[in-house]
Design an enzyme around this catalytic site. Structure first.
Site, short mmCIF file in Angstrom:
data_model
loop_
_atom_site.label_atom_id
_atom_site.label_comp_id
_atom_site.label_asym_id
_atom_site.label_seq_id
_atom_site.Cartn_x
_atom_site.Cartn_y
_atom_site.Cartn_z
N MET A 74 -19.32 -61.06 0.42
CA MET A 74 -20.62 -60.43 0.55
C MET A 74 -21.47 -61.10 1.63
O MET A 74 -22.27 -60.45 2.29
CB MET A 74 -21.37 -60.49 -0.80
CG MET A 74 -20.81 -59.54 -1.84
SD MET A 74 -21.87 -59.45 -3.29
CE MET A 74 -21.65 -61.08 -3.99
N CYS A 75 -21.32 -62.41 1.80
CA CYS A 75 -22.08 -63.13 2.82
C CYS A 75 -21.33 -63.11 4.15
O CYS A 75 -20.10 -63.05 4.18
CB CYS A 75 -22.31 -64.58 2.38
SG CYS A 75 -23.28 -64.74 0.87
N THR A 76 -22.09 -63.17 5.22
CA THR A 76 -21.47 -63.23 6.54
C THR A 76 -21.05 -64.67 6.80
O THR A 76 -21.87 -65.52 7.13
CB THR A 76 -22.46 -62.77 7.63
OG1 THR A 76 -22.93 -61.46 7.29
CG2 THR A 76 -21.80 -62.74 8.99
N VAL A 77 -19.77 -64.94 6.62
CA VAL A 77 -19.26 -66.30 6.77
C VAL A 77 -18.59 -66.41 8.14
O VAL A 77 -17.51 -65.86 8.36
CB VAL A 77 -18.25 -66.64 5.65
CG1 VAL A 77 -17.74 -68.07 5.82
CG2 VAL A 77 -18.90 -66.46 4.29
#
Length: 625
Positions: free
Chosen positions: A497-500
């Protein structure tokens, strides 16, 4: 008994701030490194002498570089402006020798032309345009041949000056000769100087019995044309206390004579030294910031990229879809390029993890809408930028409708925003968010720049111009796909879900995206530019793919795909003709797009082909015994 003659300084300069502002623009936009002499045109204020001044003023302002100034009412004075490219060059100038050279030019002008042309001025200047500090020195060359000697034989007041009113009112010159037969003052060339011996001078001094130093210039020229005469009469016309001088003139005044010259202006402390004008303290700080931004850009034109078109960049209206990490860095880069109109679109809020990676936000912004916060930050950086933020949700293909009225409104607002801007940057987190803006960019024939990030890789590309034939058009972000984008956000773990990404990836991609857009703007064909061609800034590739592990970037080209889910003609035409009605169905079921574009048929044909390629047991090679 004859007496030595004392002289007053000819002028006191008054240099208005507008003079340096005009020169700044001239230096940046036209002259650049060119340091050739520039003509100046000034007005002499003799009326000020009646108000208590001892020396008349020469005014330099925004009009002094305009030749039309000479035609305005008042006494005109020709001058020259010399600008130096470095402060060291300004300091190294041999001031005495330079003054003598300018005096020689005025001497020759008076001898070969008209007497009044022996008066003039010049200004030397170095402009520190980063600090808006101007070093300058004003000079009025006053001269006489070394062997020439002037003595006062008789001095008396002039009471009847009304007869000179026509000369005063109708002429823009400082000096003429008196036609002793008609009583008329006329402009004096060699012929008149050889015939008459009474000079009429508009005196720029108000000191009692002390004429302007320019009298030396005029008498020296007169003597040159009258080597056998030893008496010259000078009428000095003032607002009050006019007087006449009968001079004894002796010595040589030939063209080969060595001149004694003076004329550098003293500063307010009476010292012979240049003056400094600090405009940075009086210019509006916002205007100063604007000029400083333009300064860095315009310096490119001096040596590095003389043909760059900065106006096309400055006047470009840019829409950033996404105000996250990419959006923040692209916005800062655009600002550095001088773009004045930047619009953010985002539906998110600033989270606590954002400020360290997204440079337009700080801790106090957490919880605030991203789009409006980013716009406010841009204005805080540069108040004159037209930055606006819109908090709206881009309708996403494959996502069910949750509030049709609101989503339709978001679609209509997004379409209008794309219509109102010149460049659209796609900087969102998901593929499906980019689908609708890609179609609308094609509909409105906009330059679309796409940037996407992986953990340690990135893609930057420009979409092809939809107006070009499909066979020669560059592809879009979705031309690689054989399926339409669908919901990729549901049922994802936290790391999904997070932009890693590695922190440096976004900076690199944002820089490439901005530079690609500016390079395309510089190309004569704009977005129609072939990917193998170059603009004044270099290549204009279709796409760049970067890989941080190898620290490498490759340039690629992908042609437009006739079955593309975003740029194929059937999809674009469907949105053009049916608008929201078509999109509403596509948002709910992405397979509608696959069927309409032909992707479903391609998928079916692929599956059929693979089925025929299955290898049965009978096709296996015999074992080697």
């Amino acid at each position: 008994m004859s007496q030595s003659l004392k002289f007053a300084p000819p002028f006191q300069s008054f240099v208005d701030a507008s003079f340096f502002q005009v020169f700044s623009r001239l230096k940046l936009d036209v002259l650049r490194l060119d340091s050739h002499e520039l003509p100046l045109h000034a007005k002499v204020d003799l009326a000020g002498l009646a108000r208590g001044s001892s020396i008349s003023h020469v005014f330099l302002d925004s009009q002094s570089f305009d030749e039309a100034t000479a035609s305005l009412p008042g006494i005109s004075l020709r001058g020259s402006f010399f600008n130096f490219n470095t402060l060291e060059e300004f300091k190294r100038l041999d001031k005495g020798r330079f003054l003598s050279e300018q005096a020689q030019l005025l001497w020759e002008a008076g001898v070969n032309g008209y007497l009044d042309e022996a008066a003039g001025f010049f200004v030397i200047c170095f402009a520190d345009l980063k600090k808006y500090r101007f070093y300058y020195w004003f000079a009025t060359p006053c001269f006489q041949p070394e062997t020439l000697e002037l003595k006062v034989v008789k001095r008396e007041a002039l009471t009847e000056i009304d007869k000179f009113s026509n000369f005063i009112e109708q002429n823009k010159i400082l000096c003429g000769v008196l036609n002793e037969e008609t009583g008329e003052v006329i402009r004096a060339s060699r012929h008149e100087l050889e015939r008459y011996s009474t000079l009429v001078v508009r005196d720029t001094s108000n000191i009692e019995h002390c004429p302007t130093s320019l009298v030396k210039n005029f008498v020296a020229v007169w003597r040159h044309h009258n080597p056998n005469r030893s008496e010259c009469r000078v009428l000095l016309l003032r607002e009050t206390c006019s007087f006449s001088l009968e001079l004894s003139v002796t010595g040589d005044a030939m063209s080969t004579s060595q001149l004694k010259a003076s004329g550098w202006e003293r500063n307010v402390r009476g010292l012979l030294t240049p003056k400094i004008s600090e405009l940075g303290a009086i210019i509006d700080p916002t205007k100063l910031a604007e000029q400083s931004i333009d300064l860095n850009l315009k310096l490119m034109k001096w040596r590095l990229v003389p043909d760059i078109n900065l106006d096309i960049v400055k006047n470009c209206k840019v829409l950033l879809l996404g105000a996250g990490t990419l959006g923040c860095y692209v916005a800062r880069s655009l600002l550095a390029w001088g773009v004045r109109k930047i619009t953010f679109v985002d539906n998110g809020s600033v989270s606590y993890s954002n400020p360290v990676r997204q440079p337009l936000f700080n801790f106090t912004d957490c919880g605030q809408p991203k789009a409006t916060s980013a716009a406010a930050a841009m204005k805080a950086i540069f108040p004159l930028v037209d930055a606006t933020g819109f908090q709206l949700e881009v309708p996403m293909i494959g996502h069910p409708l949750t509030d049709e009225a609101r989503q339709k409104k978001d679609y209509e607002e997004l379409r209008q925003l794309i219509r109102d801007h010149d460049i659209v940057f796609l900087l969102m987190d998901s593929r499906e968010t980019r689908w609708l803006p890609t179609i609308l960019g094609n509909l409105e024939s906009k330059l679309v720049i796409n940037a996407a990030l992986g953990f340690d890789s990135y893609l930057v590309m420009r979409h092809g111009n939809y107006e070009q034939p499909e066979s020669s058009r560059l592809g879009c972000y979705f031309c690689h796909d054989v399926v339409a984008p669908s919901d990729s956000l549901t049922d994802r773990t936290l790391d999904e879900m997070c932009t890693v990404t590695r922190p440096g990836v976004a900076l690199i991609a944002a820089a490439y995206a901005t530079e690609l857009a500016v390079s395309v703007l510089q190309h004569p064909q704009g977005n129609n530019a072939p990917e193998t061609s170059e603009s004044v800034l270099g290549s204009v590739p279709h796409q760049l793919r970067g890989f941080l592990p190898q620290l490498s970037t490759v340039k690629l080209r992908t042609p437009a795909y006739k079955h593309c889910s975003a740029c194929s003609s059937v999809i674009v035409d469907a949105v053009r003709e049916n608008g929201w009605e078509f999109l509403r169905e596509a948002l709910v079921d992405h397979r509608i797009v696959e069927r309409l574009s032909g992707l479903a048929q391609v998928q079916q044909e692929t599956e059929t082909f693979l089925a025929t390629m299955e290898i049965s047991d009978d096709d296996c090679f015999d074992e080697i015994s």
